[in-house]
Design a protein around this motif. Structure first.
Motif, mmCIF file in Angstrom:
data_model
loop_
_atom_site.group_PDB
_atom_site.id
_atom_site.type_symbol
_atom_site.label_atom_id
_atom_site.label_comp_id
_atom_site.label_asym_id
_atom_site.label_seq_id
_atom_site.Cartn_x
_atom_site.Cartn_y
_atom_site.Cartn_z
ATOM 1 N N UNK A 142 119.912 79.257 -1.100
ATOM 2 C CA UNK A 142 118.793 78.547 -0.667
ATOM 3 C C UNK A 142 119.494 77.842 0.772
ATOM 4 N N UNK A 143 120.695 77.415 0.724
ATOM 5 C CA UNK A 143 121.341 76.606 1.964
ATOM 6 C C UNK A 143 121.360 77.823 3.220
ATOM 7 N N UNK A 144 121.690 78.788 2.701
ATOM 8 C CA UNK A 144 121.865 80.001 3.661
ATOM 9 C C UNK A 144 120.338 80.049 4.224
ATOM 10 N N UNK A 145 119.462 80.398 3.508
ATOM 11 C CA UNK A 145 117.902 80.622 3.805
ATOM 12 C C UNK A 145 117.540 79.356 4.817
ATOM 13 N N UNK A 146 118.053 78.306 4.642
ATOM 14 C CA UNK A 146 117.675 77.092 5.486
ATOM 15 C C UNK A 146 118.275 76.996 6.583
ATOM 16 N N UNK A 147 119.543 77.845 6.571
ATOM 17 C CA UNK A 147 120.056 77.597 7.959
ATOM 18 C C UNK A 147 121.242 76.934 7.928
ATOM 19 N N UNK A 148 121.646 76.168 6.826
ATOM 20 C CA UNK A 148 122.583 75.087 6.726
ATOM 21 C C UNK A 148 124.170 75.819 6.377
ATOM 22 N N UNK A 149 124.059 77.172 6.205
ATOM 23 C CA UNK A 149 125.510 77.758 5.924
ATOM 24 C C UNK A 149 125.224 79.372 6.407
ATOM 25 N N UNK A 150 126.309 79.986 6.693
ATOM 26 C CA UNK A 150 126.094 81.228 7.194
ATOM 27 C C UNK A 150 126.180 82.260 5.892
ATOM 28 N N UNK A 151 126.742 81.973 4.938
ATOM 29 C CA UNK A 151 126.736 82.616 3.636
ATOM 30 C C UNK A 151 127.057 81.962 2.319
ATOM 31 N N UNK A 152 127.211 82.597 1.221
ATOM 32 C CA UNK A 152 127.586 81.902 0.148
ATOM 33 C C UNK A 152 129.156 81.508 0.338
ATOM 34 N N UNK A 153 130.046 82.140 0.725
ATOM 35 C CA UNK A 153 131.265 81.576 1.101
ATOM 36 C C UNK A 153 131.521 80.274 1.795
ATOM 37 N N UNK A 154 130.699 80.189 2.781
ATOM 38 C CA UNK A 154 130.766 78.994 3.730
ATOM 39 C C UNK A 154 129.992 77.912 2.660
ATOM 40 N N UNK A 155 128.956 78.097 2.069
ATOM 41 C CA UNK A 155 128.297 77.145 1.430
ATOM 42 C C UNK A 155 129.105 76.470 0.348
ATOM 43 N N UNK A 156 129.810 77.416 -0.300
ATOM 44 C CA UNK A 156 130.897 76.883 -1.526
ATOM 45 C C UNK A 156 132.136 76.297 -0.829
ATOM 46 N N UNK A 157 132.520 76.779 0.404
ATOM 47 C CA UNK A 157 133.711 75.641 0.871
ATOM 48 C C UNK A 157 133.306 74.752 1.578
ATOM 49 N N UNK A 158 132.074 74.233 1.719
ATOM 50 C CA UNK A 158 131.613 73.147 2.389
ATOM 51 C C UNK A 158 130.676 72.307 1.580
ATOM 52 N N UNK A 159 129.493 72.472 1.484
ATOM 53 C CA UNK A 159 128.508 71.420 0.961
ATOM 54 C C UNK A 159 128.609 71.725 -0.790
ATOM 55 N N UNK A 160 129.061 72.822 -1.172
ATOM 56 C CA UNK A 160 128.878 72.812 -2.591
ATOM 57 C C UNK A 160 130.393 72.659 -3.338
ATOM 58 N N UNK A 161 131.445 72.509 -2.134
ATOM 59 C CA UNK A 161 132.799 72.129 -2.668
ATOM 60 C C UNK A 161 132.600 70.780 -3.208
ATOM 61 N N UNK A 162 133.506 70.500 -4.334
ATOM 62 C CA UNK A 162 133.583 69.398 -5.245
ATOM 63 C C UNK A 162 133.739 68.094 -4.310
ATOM 64 N N UNK A 163 134.709 68.239 -3.324
ATOM 65 C CA UNK A 163 135.090 67.091 -2.485
ATOM 66 C C UNK A 163 133.861 66.490 -1.467
ATOM 67 N N UNK A 164 132.629 67.442 -1.361
ATOM 68 C CA UNK A 164 131.529 67.186 -0.580
ATOM 69 C C UNK A 164 130.908 65.932 -0.942
ATOM 70 N N UNK A 165 130.788 65.750 -2.448
ATOM 71 C CA UNK A 165 130.363 64.518 -2.913
ATOM 72 C C UNK A 165 129.045 65.000 -3.602
ATOM 73 N N UNK A 166 128.674 66.428 -3.485
ATOM 74 C CA UNK A 166 127.142 66.573 -4.214
ATOM 75 C C UNK A 166 127.408 67.401 -5.669
#
Length: 290
Positions: A142-166
């Motif tokens: 969903x984050x990729x579809x919204x343009x917030x990440x390039x792919x699953x890998x980037x989403x997991x390394x950034x927004x979905x990483x536990x350090x991101x706070x979400x």
């Protein structure tokens, strides 16, 4: 019982976080020259029937299974289970509880992310199929579809990483309970990709408890395992008499993992089939589904 190779014992369909239906997964396995594949969706057996029918049509061998979520402390430890009874009441109750908590956890994470990014629950639903085990990969899509990440890998390394706070954990039983549940349902348990790093391996005393409870093997051949971790894992497997499996952890286009990039020896697959009492595999020229 002959098990045709190459043998890939860890794959996912759209029933969990793969991008292909169970039938499409079997077709992809046939196209890749895979002789036998295991369907191991997260905490679900909903794809077994469709995969079995496709396997019978294509001649690809199939070991129906599941990747059961388990946790020890803060460490997520996934347990692959093969050829168990999908109607076993105790195992079914546990997977239902896990999937329910996965869903509420995903909703909580989306609510948190939506405070900083344009994202709605409907965006996540649009990335799933009916009845799928909803997880972070669907949020990533969903984050990729919204343009917030390039792919699953980037989403997991950034927004979905536990350090991101979400991040929000979800319920999962102890690995020891997972082994016991799979064995009680007539299945054969294998720890999934346990050697990401040497310090992530189960402690020796706890591994001994898992072996006593019926642990069959360890997935040593997996792209996420580290060389140092694998060396120690192989030493422990030899000490405890555990079998070695190899798998792709294929997710379609959801990951870079390719079918058959790691495989399991036919003798080991045959041992799994021989030990299992809950379900039967689908093998070429031997349609044995119960």
């Amino acid at each position: 019982m002959r098990v045709p190779g190459p043998i890939d014992l860890h794959t996912h369909s759209s029933v969990s976080d793969g991008t292909e239906t169970p039938a499409e997964l079997i077709a992809a396995a046939a196209a890749a020259g895979i002789g036998t594949v295991a369907l191991t969706d997260h905490d679900s057996t909903a794809g077994w029937a469709e995969a079995s029918e496709a396997a019978e049509r294509t001649g690809v061998g199939l070991l129906p299974g599941m990747e059961l979520s388990t946790r020890r402390g803060w460490a997520s430890i996934h347990m692959l289970g093969y050829l168990f009874d999908p109607a076993d009441e105790a195992l079914l109750a546990e997977t239902t509880r896990i999937r329910t908590d996965r869903l509420s956890r995903a909703e909580t994470m989306v609510d948190r992310i939506a405070q900083d990014y344009e994202l709605e629950w409907a965006d996540v639903v649009a990335q799933t199929t009916p009845g799928a085990t909803v997880g972070r990969p669907h949020i990533a899509d969903a984050l990729v579809a919204r343009g917030h990440s390039r792919d699953r890998g980037e989403a997991f390394a950034t927004i979905l990483h536990w350090r991101a706070g979400y991040y929000e954990p979800h319920y999962a039983p102890e690995p020891l309970e997972g082994v016991r549940l799979i064995r009680a349902a007539g299945g054969v348990p294998v720890i999934a990709h346990p050697a990401v790093s040497r310090d992530r391996l189960p402690p020796v005393d706890y591994l001994a408890e898992l072996v006593d409870a019926g642990l069959f093997g360890v997935e040593a051949r997996h792209r996420d395992n580290s060389p140092d971790g694998v060396r120690e894992l192989l030493r422990l497997a030899d000490h405890f008499g555990l079998q070695i499996t190899g798998s792709s952890d294929y997710h379609g286009t959801g990951k870079h993992n390719r079918l058959g990039e790691n495989t399991t020896d036919p003798e080991v697959a045959e041992m799994i089939i021989a030990e299992a009492t809950g379900w039967k595999p689908v093998l070429p020229e031997q349609s044995t589904r119960t």
